[in-house]
Design a protein around this motif. Structure first.
Motif, PDB file in Angstrom:
ATOM      1  N   UNK A 188       0.836  -1.197   0.000  1.00 41.24           N
ATOM      2  CA  UNK A 188       0.000   0.000   0.000  1.00 41.24           C
ATOM      3  C   UNK A 188       0.872   1.250   0.000  1.00 41.24           C
ATOM      4  N   UNK A 189       0.339   2.350  -0.509  1.00 33.39           N
ATOM      5  CA  UNK A 189       1.145   3.541  -0.741  1.00 33.39           C
ATOM      6  C   UNK A 189       1.754   4.112   0.532  1.00 33.39           C
ATOM      7  N   UNK A 190       1.152   3.901   1.681  1.00 33.45           N
ATOM      8  CA  UNK A 190       1.700   4.456   2.903  1.00 33.45           C
ATOM      9  C   UNK A 190       2.274   3.378   3.794  1.00 33.45           C
ATOM     10  N   UNK A 191       2.727   2.277   3.191  1.00 32.19           N
ATOM     11  CA  UNK A 191       3.392   1.243   3.967  1.00 32.19           C
ATOM     12  C   UNK A 191       2.475   0.468   4.873  1.00 32.19           C
ATOM     13  N   UNK A 192       1.204   0.323   4.494  1.00 33.28           N
ATOM     14  CA  UNK A 192       0.255  -0.414   5.322  1.00 33.28           C
ATOM     15  C   UNK A 192      -0.291  -1.592   4.530  1.00 33.28           C
ATOM     16  N   UNK A 193       0.514  -2.655   4.361  1.00 38.84           N
ATOM     17  CA  UNK A 193       0.038  -3.795   3.573  1.00 38.84           C
ATOM     18  C   UNK A 193      -1.176  -4.463   4.161  1.00 38.84           C
ATOM     19  N   UNK A 194      -1.408  -4.300   5.489  1.00 36.80           N
ATOM     20  CA  UNK A 194      -2.564  -4.944   6.087  1.00 36.80           C
ATOM     21  C   UNK A 194      -3.874  -4.330   5.610  1.00 36.80           C
ATOM     22  N   UNK A 195      -3.818  -3.180   4.958  1.00 38.68           N
ATOM     23  CA  UNK A 195      -5.035  -2.515   4.498  1.00 38.68           C
ATOM     24  C   UNK A 195      -5.182  -2.533   2.984  1.00 38.68           C
ATOM     25  N   UNK A 196      -4.294  -3.248   2.297  1.00 40.10           N
ATOM     26  CA  UNK A 196      -4.266  -3.205   0.841  1.00 40.10           C
ATOM     27  C   UNK A 196      -5.443  -3.951   0.225  1.00 40.10           C
ATOM     28  N   UNK A 197      -6.013  -3.371  -0.807  1.00 40.87           N
ATOM     29  CA  UNK A 197      -7.056  -4.028  -1.588  1.00 40.87           C
ATOM     30  C   UNK A 197      -6.427  -4.615  -2.841  1.00 40.87           C
ATOM     31  N   UNK A 198      -6.750  -5.853  -3.144  1.00 35.82           N
ATOM     32  CA  UNK A 198      -6.246  -6.517  -4.345  1.00 35.82           C
ATOM     33  C   UNK A 198      -7.399  -6.731  -5.310  1.00 35.82           C
ATOM     34  N   UNK A 199      -7.262  -6.270  -6.553  1.00 40.28           N
ATOM     35  CA  UNK A 199      -8.334  -6.363  -7.553  1.00 40.28           C
ATOM     36  C   UNK A 199      -7.933  -7.243  -8.732  1.00 40.28           C
ATOM     37  N   UNK A 200      -7.021  -8.179  -8.541  1.00 40.65           N
ATOM     38  CA  UNK A 200      -6.445  -8.869  -9.686  1.00 40.65           C
ATOM     39  C   UNK A 200      -7.259 -10.042 -10.201  1.00 40.65           C
ATOM     40  N   UNK A 233      -4.462  -9.348   3.686  1.00 42.62           N
ATOM     41  CA  UNK A 233      -3.898  -8.005   3.827  1.00 42.62           C
ATOM     42  C   UNK A 233      -4.841  -7.056   4.561  1.00 42.62           C
ATOM     43  N   UNK A 234      -5.941  -7.555   5.026  1.00 34.55           N
ATOM     44  CA  UNK A 234      -6.930  -6.724   5.735  1.00 34.55           C
ATOM     45  C   UNK A 234      -7.334  -7.416   7.026  1.00 34.55           C
ATOM     46  N   UNK A 235      -6.419  -7.463   7.977  1.00 38.18           N
ATOM     47  CA  UNK A 235      -6.635  -8.222   9.212  1.00 38.18           C
ATOM     48  C   UNK A 235      -7.818  -7.668  10.003  1.00 38.18           C
ATOM     49  N   UNK A 236      -8.550  -8.576  10.615  1.00 37.38           N
ATOM     50  CA  UNK A 236      -9.621  -8.178  11.524  1.00 37.38           C
ATOM     51  C   UNK A 236      -9.003  -7.873  12.882  1.00 37.38           C
ATOM     52  N   UNK A 237      -8.958  -6.616  13.245  1.00 38.45           N
ATOM     53  CA  UNK A 237      -8.351  -6.198  14.508  1.00 38.45           C
ATOM     54  C   UNK A 237      -8.887  -4.831  14.910  1.00 38.45           C
ATOM     55  N   UNK A 238      -8.286  -4.225  15.924  1.00 36.36           N
ATOM     56  CA  UNK A 238      -8.712  -2.916  16.393  1.00 36.36           C
ATOM     57  C   UNK A 238      -8.530  -1.877  15.287  1.00 36.36           C
ATOM     58  N   UNK A 287     -16.191  -4.662   5.887  1.00 42.37           N
ATOM     59  CA  UNK A 287     -15.717  -5.815   5.120  1.00 42.37           C
ATOM     60  C   UNK A 287     -15.885  -7.097   5.925  1.00 42.37           C
ATOM     61  N   UNK A 288     -15.369  -7.120   7.154  1.00 40.13           N
ATOM     62  CA  UNK A 288     -15.439  -8.336   7.957  1.00 40.13           C
ATOM     63  C   UNK A 288     -16.853  -8.611   8.450  1.00 40.13           C
TER      64      UNK A 288
END
Length: 477
Positions: free
Chosen positions: A154-166, A200-205, A383-384
């Motif tokens: 992700x652009x700001x170094x947050x891979x846990x929030x990245x959306x993949x559209x492939x 890449x989109x963990x369920x957490x706080x 999402x979750x």
């Protein structure tokens, strides 16, 4: 005479020294008594406060749920054993495969009940869509047969929030396009759908708290699944509340297990107090978590033949073979059969004269609950929420679907997205059981050990203070 006088003076000096010595001893004794008294008072106050307000003191015998899970056919100990030894490891591997980690979802839909206020204070609650220039070349030209091995950043170094559209729908062949009657979203409508990489989109706080979040749960509980009356004997009237309560406990467990402890230093970790307050000190919430887990597990085992024969085709042949193997290990595991052959017996429900009416009522209520997911003001929470509600709706469809004559429908048809939601939900619930067991062990404190610890800390501190005082004022000693 001089010798006598000298001797008298010496005796007088010795007497004065003895007096001074006794004074010092009395002073030291008084100080020690004062310290001990103050310490005991503080120790008792600290212990009392901890017991009444802060620390959840219990033993494993008193904190752990025992016996058969209510309305189910398995006991807590067997569930914990089989989950830790078999289900959790399998599910963890399964949801990482390409087929099960990409989920199709409508993230932006109008809330049917009130204006969306988007009350989330952290960027971590959003599902980040990375700009095109940060996608690998292989993502810009997706293949029907392969998936890239590298995850986008992700652009700001947050891979846990990245959306993949492939991926697109053509990557998954052999699945029917039918709408789930238990959920609000039309799963056959691909308009405004996006593919999300769940890994890449963990369920957490996420920081999504306060009135906005409470309004969602209030609407769910008060309007769609009010708690059944104490002593209610009709199991049909308990099912929906127990399922939603169990899902709520699972969500709270994931938030507590992966919590932002220090926002300044971006320090994440378990929040034991939150886990205790929201889940562990409420035995009914823990029980409902186990109920929901067994309910969903029963849906998976009931659909074993369907899941066994399904085509898991994401275009990555080796990974798809592994997904199929893991599914077969999951639904045909002999240890699971021995420990809990029938997690939940759905055949006992809807047998009365009002069964069909009650089933339709619960179906309508659950559809309303699924529609409320569009009102969640945090994108990642939405999402979750959508995924897990679809997973529950798929479980309800598997266990309670009927034909036109009201008989159980033998012709099971599921969408690919429903199966992805179902297995990811089971993994979420399995993880929650692990969190409950692990964090309960961390919270459970031996009261005697706590007293000894307080004594040691306070005594050490008091002695250190007294020693500093004695060194700084030697004349007073």
């Amino acid at each position: 005479m001089q010798n006598v006088h000298r001797k008298s003076i010496q005796n007088s000096n010795v007497g004065d020294q003895n007096k001074n010595k006794r004074k010092r001893l009395r002073l030291i004794a008084a100080v020690i008594v004062g310290i001990v008294a103050a310490y005991l008072h503080q120790c008792w106050h600290s212990l009392s406060y901890s017991i009444l307000h802060e620390t959840y003191i219990c033993s494993k015998d008193t904190c752990g749920n025992k016996g058969i899970v209510e309305e189910c056919c398995c006991d807590y100990e067997s569930v914990n054993d089989i989950n830790g030894a078999v289900l959790h490891p399998l599910l963890q591997e399964l949801v990482k495969t390409p087929f099960f980690r990409y989920y199709k979802v409508k993230l932006w839909c109008d809330c049917l009940f009130w204006p969306d206020d988007g009350m989330c204070r952290m960027r971590d609650c959003s599902v980040c869509e990375c700009p095109e220039n940060e996608f690998p070349e292989s993502f810009k030209k997706p293949s029907l047969h392969t998936l890239p091995n590298d995850d986008p950043v992700c652009q700001e170094g947050k891979p846990e929030a990245t959306v993949d559209r492939t991926l697109d729908a053509r990557s998954f062949r052999g699945w029917v396009e039918v709408d789930n009657p238990w959920t609000h979203d039309d799963e056959t409508d691909n308009g405004e759908m996006t593919y999300v990489n769940l890994q890449l989109n963990a369920e957490r706080y996420t920081g999504y708290t306060g009135p906005s979040a409470r309004r969602i749960w209030d609407a769910i509980y008060s309007e769609n699944c009010p708690k059944y009356a104490y002593g209610e004997t009709c199991p049909e009237k308990k099912v929906l509340f127990k399922l939603i309560s169990g899902l709520h406990s699972s969500i709270s467990s994931h938030i507590a297990a992966d919590y932002l402890l220090d926002e300044t230093n971006n320090k994440w970790g378990p929040n034991l107090k939150l886990m205790r307050d929201r889940v562990l000190k409420h035995p009914d919430r823990v029980e409902n978590l186990y109920f929901t887990f067994l309910f969903v597990l029963r849906a998976v085992t009931k659909a074993a033949a369907y899941l066994d024969q399904a085509e898991y085709d994401s275009g990555n042949h080796m990974e798809d073979l592994r997904a199929q193997l893991l599914i077969r290990q999951l639904v045909h595991d002999s240890k699971l059969q021995d420990a809990c052959a029938l997690p939940f017996d759905e055949a006992e429900l809807w047998q009365g004269q009002g069964g069909p009416i009650l089933r339709q009522q619960i179906q309508n209520q659950f559809r309303n609950i699924s529609a409320l997911m569009d009102c969640v003001g945090c994108e990642k929470c939405r999402l979750w929420g959508k995924l897990q509600v679809l997973g529950l709706g798929t479980s309800l469809q598997i266990l309670f679907s009927v034909d036109d004559q009201g008989n159980p429908d033998p012709h099971l048809q599921l969408q690919r997205n429903e199966v992805i939601a179902l297995l990811n939900l089971l993994n979420r619930l399995s993880e929650s059981l692990i969190y409950v067991t692990k964090m309960r062990d961390q919270i459970a404190i031996n009261p005697l050990a706590k007293i000894i610890g307080l004594v040691q800390r306070q005594w050490g501190s008091s002695i250190a203070d007294w020693w500093k005082l004695s060194k700084s004022n030697p004349s007073n000693m």
